[in-house]
Design a protein around this motif. Sequence first.
Motif, PDB file in Angstrom:
ATOM      1  N   ASP A  63      33.237  35.950 -39.349  1.00  0.00           N
ATOM      2  CA  ASP A  63      31.986  36.655 -39.047  1.00  0.00           C
ATOM      3  C   ASP A  63      32.175  38.119 -39.400  1.00  0.00           C
ATOM      4  O   ASP A  63      32.933  38.824 -38.742  1.00  0.00           O
ATOM      5  CB  ASP A  63      31.645  36.492 -37.560  1.00  0.00           C
ATOM      6  N   ASP A  64      31.516  38.574 -40.451  1.00  0.00           N
ATOM      7  CA  ASP A  64      31.716  39.924 -40.973  1.00  0.00           C
ATOM      8  C   ASP A  64      30.425  40.724 -40.793  1.00  0.00           C
ATOM      9  O   ASP A  64      29.530  40.689 -41.632  1.00  0.00           O
ATOM     10  CB  ASP A  64      32.120  39.870 -42.443  1.00  0.00           C
ATOM     11  N   GLU A  65      30.352  41.432 -39.679  1.00  0.00           N
ATOM     12  CA  GLU A  65      29.134  42.184 -39.361  1.00  0.00           C
ATOM     13  C   GLU A  65      28.858  43.283 -40.378  1.00  0.00           C
ATOM     14  O   GLU A  65      27.707  43.625 -40.652  1.00  0.00           O
ATOM     15  CB  GLU A  65      29.244  42.782 -37.954  1.00  0.00           C
ATOM     16  N   LYS A  66      29.901  43.844 -40.969  1.00  0.00           N
ATOM     17  CA  LYS A  66      29.726  44.950 -41.902  1.00  0.00           C
ATOM     18  C   LYS A  66      28.894  44.544 -43.110  1.00  0.00           C
ATOM     19  O   LYS A  66      28.114  45.329 -43.638  1.00  0.00           O
ATOM     20  CB  LYS A  66      31.085  45.480 -42.361  1.00  0.00           C
ATOM     21  N   THR A  67      29.061  43.306 -43.574  1.00  0.00           N
ATOM     22  CA  THR A  67      28.284  42.836 -44.720  1.00  0.00           C
ATOM     23  C   THR A  67      27.111  41.961 -44.298  1.00  0.00           C
ATOM     24  O   THR A  67      26.334  41.510 -45.147  1.00  0.00           O
ATOM     25  CB  THR A  67      29.172  42.018 -45.678  1.00  0.00           C
ATOM     26  N   ASP A  68      26.957  41.709 -42.986  1.00  0.00           N
ATOM     27  CA  ASP A  68      25.936  40.796 -42.459  1.00  0.00           C
ATOM     28  C   ASP A  68      26.124  39.392 -43.030  1.00  0.00           C
ATOM     29  O   ASP A  68      25.154  38.710 -43.343  1.00  0.00           O
ATOM     30  CB  ASP A  68      24.521  41.315 -42.739  1.00  0.00           C
TER      31      ASP A  68
END
Length: 488
Positions: free
Chosen positions: A155-160
């Motif tokens: 889960d990579d919030e930085k890239t959504d």
Amino acid sequence: MISRKGMATVAVLLIVAGGGYLARDFVPSSNAANKVEPPKVTQVVERVPASKAEMQLSFSPLVKEAAPAVVNVYATRKVVTRSRSPFFNDPFFERFFGQGGFGAPRERVERSLGSGVIVDHTGVIVTNHHVIDGATEVKVALADRTEFEADVVLDDEKTDLAILKVRDLKGDLPHLEFADSDDTQVGDLVLAIGNPFGVGQTVTSGIVSAVARTQVGASDYSYFVQTDAAINPGNSGGALVNMQGQLVGINSSIYTRSGGSNGIGFAIPANMVKLVADAAISGKAVQRAWFGGSLQLVSSDIASGLGLDRPQGVLVTEVYQDSPAEAAGLEVGDLILKVNGKTVDSPDAFGYRFATVPLGSDVSLDVVRQGGARTIVMKAAAAPEKPPRDERYIEGYSPFDGATVLNLSPLVAQELGVDSGLKGVVISGVRNGTTSERLGLKIGDVIRKVNGQVVRNTKDLETLSNQEFRLWRLEIQRDGKLIKTTIS
């Protein structure tokens, strides 16, 4: 794997004019020697379709190939709420009954619906972070309505972006191949496939409206493919595909005032998606190259001062010590025009280009220094974690009660989206209902001083937080601004 062999070539030759269907032939003019001129001057001949085949041109062969690889994503999250007392905001009652009110906690279930794209035959699925954020259970449904439970493996919030893995899969699943999104051009035909408003799988068509749209704010790496193909709520995480059936991007957000599609949709480019998906497939965390410097947008005034005829490139304003930028010989005042031959006109565009280069590779920068052009080659290296993060949770009677803090390093700064040139202690988490939340402390806040004492590391902050002060004078850096406040 989806094979493109034998698939009918899709071409669009039909337009609507006056209620009928017309096709256009572009006939190049010729010179006296009957040699074909360059296609800068053309003559347009309008005609009705000449054959039954021309009238039956369709996207359906492409949709039949691509649509089975697009799934519905159902995310479930449990939220605990507490009924509020009418005296909830009364300090006297808060003192004796606490901050939570009088009501017993109640658990309610929230559900969200989005889309996803299968990118590997083993059941690896890409969707948006905001589709599954906080989910306790995730299910996916294929186009044929077969359902699977899925795990969130990255889960990579930085890239959504988020990567799911189907459980208990028997056999292979259809999947889409990645396009090189750098080859996508404005005007290219594209299809958006997803599940808008939960009505079922839907296909819309359009063109690429822009290929390097920044300042959208949907992710930390603000660099998107823009399309006018209709994208609506529920399309998030769905596929934007080209005429070869390849994945151009993951549909992420729309520009809207009404909640519906206004013909301005944004997709995360396939090259960024592939970086995150490859990390998940290999079982590793997402690692991005670290530049090691600060950049500034070139305004008209700056361009004039540099002797440029127009604003272009990005200006180096700081080079950090022991960084790849310093090792490559970059200097403050350098103007970077291109990264690996690709033009960059903003720090966001540079950040995207640099973040998508493979670690260990050579990165070529076209630079102007003091009016002279040169090429600088730097090595793409991961951000180091020096000093170690030394995570600590702060409790007790202090403004930082309920905050999780880390020592700042280039890696931590990259993870939290703060300036990697800063040093000290950064907040990485704030627990609900605690003092730090009520005071408005945020993830990414860098704590510089407490009562005039410099906070060098997390141990310093923990020691200061255990002391009894009548007043707390804080200096906190947030989004490039220094905030000074006093709390009693």
